[in-house]
Design a protein around this motif. Sequence first.
Motif, PDB file in Angstrom:
ATOM      1  N   GLN A   1     -12.368   3.103  11.428  1.00 41.37           N
ATOM      2  CA  GLN A   1     -11.955   3.389  12.557  1.00 41.37           C
ATOM      3  C   GLN A   1     -13.529   3.143  13.337  1.00 41.37           C
ATOM      4  O   GLN A   1     -13.588   3.708  14.333  1.00 41.37           O
ATOM      5  N   GLY A   2     -14.299   2.925  12.604  1.00 35.17           N
ATOM      6  CA  GLY A   2     -15.308   2.916  13.586  1.00 35.17           C
ATOM      7  C   GLY A   2     -16.604   3.013  13.360  1.00 35.17           C
ATOM      8  O   GLY A   2     -16.017   4.248  12.822  1.00 35.17           O
TER       9      GLY A   2
ATOM     10  N   SER B   1     -23.857   3.494   8.699  1.00 35.89           N
ATOM     11  CA  SER B   1     -22.566   3.878   7.260  1.00 35.89           C
ATOM     12  C   SER B   1     -22.016   4.519   7.663  1.00 35.89           C
ATOM     13  O   SER B   1     -21.138   5.411   8.374  1.00 35.89           O
ATOM     14  N   GLY B   2     -20.904   4.304   7.312  1.00 38.01           N
ATOM     15  CA  GLY B   2     -19.139   4.558   7.691  1.00 38.01           C
ATOM     16  C   GLY B   2     -18.784   4.455   8.406  1.00 38.01           C
ATOM     17  O   GLY B   2     -18.979   4.285   9.654  1.00 38.01           O
ATOM     18  N   GLY B   3     -17.964   3.481   8.207  1.00 37.05           N
ATOM     19  CA  GLY B   3     -16.583   3.430   9.370  1.00 37.05           C
ATOM     20  C   GLY B   3     -16.854   1.986   9.447  1.00 37.05           C
ATOM     21  O   GLY B   3     -15.631   1.063  10.480  1.00 37.05           O
ATOM     22  N   VAL B   4     -17.913   0.981   9.681  1.00 39.37           N
ATOM     23  CA  VAL B   4     -17.870   0.246   9.639  1.00 39.37           C
ATOM     24  C   VAL B   4     -16.862  -1.641   9.427  1.00 39.37           C
ATOM     25  O   VAL B   4     -16.604  -1.773   8.382  1.00 39.37           O
ATOM     26  N   SER B   5     -16.058  -1.642  10.678  1.00 40.31           N
ATOM     27  CA  SER B   5     -14.759  -2.336  10.586  1.00 40.31           C
ATOM     28  C   SER B   5     -14.392  -3.547  10.698  1.00 40.31           C
ATOM     29  O   SER B   5     -13.440  -3.979  10.879  1.00 40.31           O
ATOM     30  N   SER B   6     -15.086  -4.074  11.777  1.00 37.40           N
ATOM     31  CA  SER B   6     -14.744  -5.148  12.772  1.00 37.40           C
ATOM     32  C   SER B   6     -15.860  -6.052  12.820  1.00 37.40           C
ATOM     33  O   SER B   6     -17.204  -5.172  12.744  1.00 37.40           O
TER      34      SER B   6
ATOM     35  N   GLY C   1     -18.045  -1.472   3.495  1.00 34.73           N
ATOM     36  CA  GLY C   1     -17.946  -1.746   2.271  1.00 34.73           C
ATOM     37  C   GLY C   1     -16.441  -2.302   2.149  1.00 34.73           C
ATOM     38  O   GLY C   1     -15.871  -3.378   2.325  1.00 34.73           O
ATOM     39  N   ARG C   2     -15.164  -1.643   2.748  1.00 30.90           N
ATOM     40  CA  ARG C   2     -13.720  -2.281   2.319  1.00 30.90           C
ATOM     41  C   ARG C   2     -13.997  -3.496   3.579  1.00 30.90           C
ATOM     42  O   ARG C   2     -13.288  -3.712   3.102  1.00 30.90           O
ATOM     43  N   ALA C   3     -14.622  -3.079   4.873  1.00 33.45           N
ATOM     44  CA  ALA C   3     -13.922  -4.260   5.560  1.00 33.45           C
ATOM     45  C   ALA C   3     -14.125  -5.497   5.429  1.00 33.45           C
ATOM     46  O   ALA C   3     -14.415  -6.548   5.679  1.00 33.45           O
ATOM     47  N   LEU C   4     -15.605  -5.897   4.057  1.00 32.95           N
ATOM     48  CA  LEU C   4     -15.557  -7.356   3.660  1.00 32.95           C
ATOM     49  C   LEU C   4     -14.947  -7.289   1.942  1.00 32.95           C
ATOM     50  O   LEU C   4     -14.666  -8.531   1.784  1.00 32.95           O
ATOM     51  N   TYR C   5     -14.380  -6.726   1.379  1.00 33.26           N
ATOM     52  CA  TYR C   5     -13.580  -6.725   0.328  1.00 33.26           C
ATOM     53  C   TYR C   5     -12.477  -7.128   1.210  1.00 33.26           C
ATOM     54  O   TYR C   5     -11.818  -7.485   0.520  1.00 33.26           O
ATOM     55  N   ASP C   6     -11.573  -6.325   2.399  1.00 32.45           N
ATOM     56  CA  ASP C   6     -10.187  -6.564   2.488  1.00 32.45           C
ATOM     57  C   ASP C   6     -10.313  -8.104   3.429  1.00 32.45           C
ATOM     58  O   ASP C   6      -9.192  -8.807   4.027  1.00 32.45           O
TER      59      ASP C   6
END
Length: 240
Positions: A175-176, A196-201, A221-226
């Motif tokens: 969610q950013g 850190s936390g929520g970086v997704s775009s 993390g997650r945004a790089l994996y997906d």
Amino acid sequence: MILYPAIDLKEGRCVRLLRGEMESATVFNEDPGAQARAFQDAGCAWLHIVDLDGAFAGRPANADAVEKILGAIAIPAQLGGGIRDMAQVEAWLARGVARVILGTAAVRDPAFVKAAARAFPGRVAVGIDARDGMAAVEGWAETTDIAAVDLARRFEDAGVAAIIHTDIDRDGAMQGPNIAASAALAHAVSIPVIVSGGVSSMDDIRAAKACGAPLDGVISGRALYDGRLDPAEAAAILAA
């Protein structure tokens, strides 16, 4: 600014949590060394490693996985999770970790954190994980009555290399990040601050770059994996 790809370790595997809840773990890679090498090959200049089991146990719990990561890369890595005393700091730095992150210890034993920072200049960071602006400890399981900014100020002039500021409610939620809180922290202290936390775009990356605060970098993390974030593009934007 630097992009820090996150490798969170649970039972030897690369996982991502949602808001720090261990039961919400999603496994992204069974081979942490291969994942680390992939981030390096994508052009990343640093890695951010968290021993999740260690954070809850209060002692290192994924040493074998960390060793695999260190053996697979030539770039520096910072490590947090369960590091509670000087012997553990010394051991990890001797094994090749470039920088250790002390989180719970920053609240429970600030004198130890300051001593470690003096003993190993530039190689000790403080992890400040916040829920509603208040510092959390023990793998985020306990929220204290200490404001994140007040905790950061305790380490001014202590020689701390960086502060990793995580908004727990944003972590893994896609969610950013809470850039405003990290920026305020960076303005409040002279210590470099990492978001850190929520970086997704890519918009989050650009927002961190353009926020006007002297931020050191961004952890994702997650945004790089997906695939929501391209590591090479993100790293290039931050480095510009």
